[in-house]
Enzyme design. Sequence first.
Site, PDB file in Angstrom:
ATOM      1  N   ALA A  74       9.142 -25.519  45.394  1.00  0.00           N
ATOM      2  CA  ALA A  74      10.338 -26.321  45.126  1.00  0.00           C
ATOM      3  C   ALA A  74      11.488 -25.935  46.052  1.00  0.00           C
ATOM      4  CB  ALA A  74      10.754 -26.143  43.668  1.00  0.00           C
ATOM      5  N   THR A  75      11.526 -24.694  46.481  1.00  0.00           N
ATOM      6  CA  THR A  75      12.599 -24.282  47.404  1.00  0.00           C
ATOM      7  C   THR A  75      12.537 -25.132  48.669  1.00  0.00           C
ATOM      8  OG1 THR A  75      12.611 -22.034  46.531  1.00  0.00           O
ATOM      9  CG2 THR A  75      13.475 -22.325  48.769  1.00  0.00           C
ATOM     10  N   ASN A 154      17.675 -24.007  34.757  1.00  0.00           N
ATOM     11  CA  ASN A 154      16.693 -22.917  34.651  1.00  0.00           C
ATOM     12  C   ASN A 154      17.208 -21.684  33.911  1.00  0.00           C
ATOM     13  OD1 ASN A 154      18.234 -23.019  37.157  1.00  0.00           O
ATOM     14  ND2 ASN A 154      17.296 -21.076  37.630  1.00  0.00           N
ATOM     15  N   GLN A 183      12.135 -27.533  36.038  1.00  0.00           N
ATOM     16  CA  GLN A 183      12.089 -26.989  34.672  1.00  0.00           C
ATOM     17  C   GLN A 183      11.949 -28.084  33.613  1.00  0.00           C
ATOM     18  OE1 GLN A 183      11.912 -23.757  34.002  1.00  0.00           O
ATOM     19  NE2 GLN A 183      12.625 -22.804  35.889  1.00  0.00           N
ATOM     20  N   SER A 201       7.400 -28.063  41.138  1.00  0.00           N
ATOM     21  CA  SER A 201       6.806 -26.782  41.545  1.00  0.00           C
ATOM     22  C   SER A 201       5.565 -26.514  40.705  1.00  0.00           C
ATOM     23  CB  SER A 201       7.842 -25.672  41.328  1.00  0.00           C
ATOM     24  OG  SER A 201       7.287 -24.413  41.623  1.00  0.00           O
ATOM     25  N   HIS A 203       3.981 -23.409  40.084  1.00  0.00           N
ATOM     26  CA  HIS A 203       3.819 -22.172  39.298  1.00  0.00           C
ATOM     27  C   HIS A 203       4.617 -22.154  37.997  1.00  0.00           C
ATOM     28  CE1 HIS A 203       7.554 -19.794  40.443  1.00  0.00           C
ATOM     29  NE2 HIS A 203       7.580 -20.703  41.398  1.00  0.00           N
ATOM     30  N   THR A 239      -0.776 -27.746  58.480  1.00  0.00           N
ATOM     31  CA  THR A 239      -2.107 -28.158  58.002  1.00  0.00           C
ATOM     32  C   THR A 239      -2.076 -28.386  56.499  1.00  0.00           C
ATOM     33  OG1 THR A 239      -3.109 -26.876  59.765  1.00  0.00           O
ATOM     34  CG2 THR A 239      -4.548 -27.492  57.929  1.00  0.00           C
ATOM     35  N   CYS A 327      15.906 -15.552  40.328  1.00  0.00           N
ATOM     36  CA  CYS A 327      16.340 -15.663  41.721  1.00  0.00           C
ATOM     37  C   CYS A 327      17.622 -14.891  41.966  1.00  0.00           C
ATOM     38  CB  CYS A 327      16.579 -17.127  42.086  1.00  0.00           C
ATOM     39  SG  CYS A 327      15.161 -18.111  41.741  1.00  0.00           S
TER      40      CYS A 327
HETATM   41  N1  PMP Z   1      14.479 -25.172  41.137  1.00  0.00           N
HETATM   42  C1  PMP Z   1      14.486 -24.643  39.899  1.00  0.00           C
HETATM   43  C2  PMP Z   1      15.274 -25.311  38.817  1.00  0.00           C
HETATM   44  C3  PMP Z   1      13.788 -23.467  39.636  1.00  0.00           C
HETATM   45  O1  PMP Z   1      13.810 -22.941  38.409  1.00  0.00           O
HETATM   46  C4  PMP Z   1      13.055 -22.864  40.689  1.00  0.00           C
HETATM   47  C5  PMP Z   1      12.289 -21.571  40.452  1.00  0.00           C
HETATM   48  N2  PMP Z   1      13.090 -20.527  39.985  1.00  0.00           N
HETATM   49  C6  PMP Z   1      13.081 -23.456  41.967  1.00  0.00           C
HETATM   50  C7  PMP Z   1      13.802 -24.616  42.135  1.00  0.00           C
HETATM   51  C8  PMP Z   1      12.327 -22.855  43.123  1.00  0.00           C
HETATM   52  O2  PMP Z   1      10.939 -23.011  42.923  1.00  0.00           O
HETATM   53  P1  PMP Z   1       9.846 -22.350  43.852  1.00  0.00           P
HETATM   54  O3  PMP Z   1       9.616 -20.969  43.326  1.00  0.00           O
HETATM   55  O4  PMP Z   1       8.621 -23.230  43.720  1.00  0.00           O
HETATM   56  O5  PMP Z   1      10.361 -22.343  45.253  1.00  0.00           O
END
Ligand code: PMP
Length: 382
Positions: A74-75, A154, A183, A201, A203, A239, A327
């Site tokens: 997601a980042t 989050n 989330q 995302s 995970h 890839t 984070c």
């Molecule tokens: N957006 C939100 C709201 C999140 O909670 C997170 C993960 N903490 C991310 C983005 C980033 O996700 P990723 O670990 O897949 O880069």
Amino acid sequence: MDKSNHIYFDNAATSKVDSKNLLLFNDINDQYFANPNSPHEEALKASLRYQECEEKILDALHLENYKVIFTSGATEANNLAIRGVVSHYKNRGGHVITSTIEHPSVLETFKALEKEGVEVTYLEPDENGVISPNKVISAIRKDTILVSLMHVNNEVGAINDIDAIGEILLLHPKIIFHVDAVQAIGKINCDYKNVDLITISSHKIHGLKGSGALIKKSNIQLDAILYGGGQQEGERSGTLDLANACVLSEAFSYAIGHTKENREIVSPLRERLVSYLLSKPKWYHLNSSLSEYNPYIVNFSLLTAKASVVVEALSREGIYVSTKSSCHSASNEPSYVLLAMTHDKKLASECIRVSFSKYNTLDELETFISVLDKIVGEVYNG
Ligand code: PMP
């Protein structure tokens, strides 16, 4: 406590990988290891499987005329959405709207863009962590090209009314609407028909780390942020990672399809925890809303003890929670989310986030409450 009995309440940071997803990952790497962009039969097989992943994600959300850009998480998806739009549509204007409590992958991208001359309006949340649609209306300007807001926060689990904001933005067709839905997926009902760009995302929904996607309305153009071989129609070179795309699409469609069922597992945990916290008003301040909420995240502040000490003491007992978003947990700064909501440095410094998953049980919660009560009680009684 025996490690096999540990209690994992940090699911907003990351969730346990479903074993069927691990099996799928191995299976796909075994059967479809060819590069989908190569010119032969095995590649075509992989490429068709890739298209199935995209369809599965779009079907789960009932979206037509969208495409999926698979990313490293997601980042990257948030960076691509924001930078991609700002760069591609710069001739339309240089103003964007977001909120002060977005994930760092959104906030830091906007901060970097400000240095490049982009004007950013940061909307403040209310005391529940919600961005009101009226604030979005007031912030819109003639040169606004992008609104980027998260669906579920989050740290506290607050829910923005994405439907209402999307409807407002329909009246401004030149503004692109991006939603970080990380989330929200599998946690609450997700209807994104009025959203142009959606970040997800793997995970957080029992898939794998290092995998996510940006779901994009087909008519939106993005400038690439990665240069290379031009894969994914030039919007995300590199890839194609078929095994991760398969796991993401499975985890995604499973999470969406089981939203109600899993909520029934998690809601009683939330209710029990909230009623315990409210029964000790001298010890705790509840930060998550009591009205409109997502049951997966409960955030509270300690009024008499230090959050870092309590989290460490819980960890020694095999119970895992966070102080704030993972984070930002390395810094000693107060949570910027809670600071924006409460304007109270102490509440923002001493917060604890408990985040559940379908694997948690009421027994675990009872253990958590009794251990927490003992730790905080000892501090309170000196
Ligand atoms: N957006 C939100 C709201 C999140 O909670 C997170 C993960 N903490 C991310 C983005 C980033 O996700 P990723 O670990 O897949 O880069």
